[in-house]
Design a protein around this motif. Structure first.
Motif, mmCIF file in Angstrom:
data_model
loop_
_atom_site.group_PDB
_atom_site.id
_atom_site.type_symbol
_atom_site.label_atom_id
_atom_site.label_comp_id
_atom_site.label_asym_id
_atom_site.label_seq_id
_atom_site.Cartn_x
_atom_site.Cartn_y
_atom_site.Cartn_z
ATOM 1 N N TRP A 280 0.821 -1.216 0.000
ATOM 2 C CA TRP A 280 0.000 0.000 0.000
ATOM 3 C C TRP A 280 0.853 1.264 0.000
ATOM 4 C CZ3 TRP A 280 -5.203 -0.613 -0.087
ATOM 5 C CH2 TRP A 280 -5.722 -1.852 0.342
ATOM 6 N N PHE A 281 2.078 1.144 0.431
ATOM 7 C CA PHE A 281 2.910 2.336 0.652
ATOM 8 C C PHE A 281 3.921 2.503 -0.477
ATOM 9 C CE2 PHE A 281 1.449 0.819 4.719
ATOM 10 C CZ PHE A 281 1.190 1.964 5.469
ATOM 11 N N GLY A 282 4.417 3.721 -0.651
ATOM 12 C CA GLY A 282 5.426 4.000 -1.674
ATOM 13 C C GLY A 282 6.836 3.839 -1.112
ATOM 14 N N ARG A 283 7.778 4.584 -1.724
ATOM 15 C CA ARG A 283 9.186 4.488 -1.341
ATOM 16 C C ARG A 283 9.435 4.867 0.120
ATOM 17 N NH1 ARG A 283 13.038 4.503 -5.397
ATOM 18 N NH2 ARG A 283 14.359 3.940 -3.658
ATOM 19 N N GLU A 284 8.487 5.662 0.689
ATOM 20 C CA GLU A 284 8.696 6.112 2.082
ATOM 21 C C GLU A 284 8.645 4.941 3.073
ATOM 22 O OE1 GLU A 284 6.361 7.099 0.018
ATOM 23 O OE2 GLU A 284 4.416 6.541 0.878
ATOM 24 N N ALA A 285 8.148 3.766 2.589
ATOM 25 C CA ALA A 285 8.166 2.588 3.474
ATOM 26 C C ALA A 285 9.377 1.694 3.205
ATOM 27 C CB ALA A 285 6.875 1.778 3.310
ATOM 28 N N ASP A 286 10.315 2.160 2.379
ATOM 29 C CA ASP A 286 11.520 1.350 2.109
ATOM 30 C C ASP A 286 12.272 0.962 3.387
ATOM 31 O OD1 ASP A 286 11.069 1.079 -0.533
ATOM 32 O OD2 ASP A 286 12.631 2.471 -1.216
ATOM 33 N N PRO A 287 12.402 1.873 4.382
ATOM 34 C CA PRO A 287 13.087 1.446 5.609
ATOM 35 C C PRO A 287 12.392 0.246 6.257
ATOM 36 C CG PRO A 287 12.936 3.840 5.543
ATOM 37 C CD PRO A 287 12.149 3.339 4.376
ATOM 38 N N LEU A 288 11.055 0.256 6.319
ATOM 39 C CA LEU A 288 10.344 -0.884 6.931
ATOM 40 C C LEU A 288 10.581 -2.161 6.131
ATOM 41 C CD1 LEU A 288 6.871 0.634 7.964
ATOM 42 C CD2 LEU A 288 8.760 -0.006 9.469
ATOM 43 N N ARG A 289 10.630 -2.035 4.810
ATOM 44 C CA ARG A 289 10.877 -3.227 3.956
ATOM 45 C C ARG A 289 12.269 -3.788 4.235
ATOM 46 N NH1 ARG A 289 8.407 0.394 0.114
ATOM 47 N NH2 ARG A 289 6.273 -0.311 -0.243
#
Ligand code: GRG
Length: 300
Positions: A280-289
């Motif tokens: 659901w999220f864009g690049r701003e969730a890369d740290p969580l990934r």
């Protein structure tokens, strides 16, 4: 550009480490040895996983990093208290933690217990004092309530109690159910609260919070399975604590119940399911990934 997890972990650890020192009560306000014991364990190292999850969740919903620093510090104080108490002779009786002698080995049992108590209560004082007036009060109150619930007798304390009762053969339920309860409460609850607190303070929507909560629950279980696997196959020098202790204590573990191959398979499944929640999220969730990948594949 590819996301650089190493740089992210270093920069966010620096932020939380600096704030942990800054928020510590002044040295003339209570016995110096108590303050020293609290700081000894806080500064003994550690991955700062819970605060980093708080930052990453806030960033995933476009929040301001500065505003979640108190919550991040509170979560690390609570986690550190739990490790100090877990290491006491009356619990797991460990001599080594984060590569250093445990708190009671350095300060004695009474001061170690009090350092833990001090960190637990300090966590809530700093969260309230440093957040109110800067973050809407209802968000601060919700975060405090959730963190207290996750740390307390319906969360981490319940998980620890079940772990100890199970080790002593005093729980009659099925081992699989007991293991699930212990994992979900002892480590899962505080990890979920770390993600949720960051998202709540940053003003996440209901849908964002729902997806992040599922991500955190799946990640919490994967983290714990990895921890169990490291106790079977890990290296002591990398772990900074004794390995092989779970089997010695007769602890229920994932590889103990399901075997190493099934544990590795389950971890991959959990990782993929956690990542799916972030679609659901864009690049701003890369740290969580990247954190999810790292936690499943880590060697310490
Ligand atoms: C005493 C109420 C009470 C609770 C203790 C968290 C806990 C409950 C005990 C720790 C024992 C343990 C080894 C649990 C397994 C997973 C875990 C929480 C490991 C330590 O957390 P990390 O890996 O540690 O995040 P660092 O040192 O990196 O912060």
């Amino acid at each position: 550009m590819a996301f650089d997890l190493g740089e992210y972990l270093t920069s966010r650890s620096l932020v939380v480490n600096e704030a942990l020192q800054r928020f510590m009560p002044a040295s003339d306000s209570f016995p110096p040895v108590l303050r020293e014991a609290m700081l000894y364990s806080i500064n003994a190292g550690g991955k700062r996983l819970r605060p980093i999850l708080t930052f990453a969740a806030a960033e995933a919903v476009g929040g301001n990093l500065d505003l979640v620093i108190p919550a991040a510090c509170a979560l690390e104080c609570i986690h550190t208290y739990s490790l100090i108490h877990d290491d006491l002779p009356v619990m797991d009786n460990d001599d080594l933690r984060r590569g250093k002698p445990t708190s009671h080995k350095v300060y004695g049992e009474a001061m170690a217990m009090l350092a833990g108590d001090g960190l637990l209560t300090h966590a809530f004082a700093l969260l309230a004092q440093q957040s109110l007036g800067r973050v809407p009060a209802e968000r601060v109150l919700q975060a405090i309530g959730e963190i207290a619930l996750a740390a307390g007798p319906q969360g981490m304390v319940a998980g620890q109690a079940a772990d100890i009762l199970s080790e002593r053969g005093k729980l009659n339920s099925k081992p699989e159910a007991v293991l699930h309860f212990i994992h979900a409460h002892k480590t899962g609850a505080l990890l979920s609260a770390s993600v949720r607190a960051g998202a709540i303070i940053a003003g996440a929507s209901i849908d964002q919070l729902k997806a992040l909560t599922k991500y955190a629950t799946l990640l919490g279980l994967a983290f714990q399975i990895t921890d169990d696997l490291l106790d079977v196959c890990g290296e002591e020098t990398k772990a900074g604590k004794r390995v092989g202790k779970d089997a010695e204590l007769g602890k229920l573990t994932y590889p103990g119940l399901y075997g190493i191959d099934e544990s590795l398979r389950k971890n991959q499944e959990l990782l993929q399911a956690a990542l799916l929640q972030l679609s659901w999220f864009g690049r701003e969730a890369d740290p969580l990934r990247a954190i999810a990948e790292y936690l499943v594949k880590r060697d310490h």
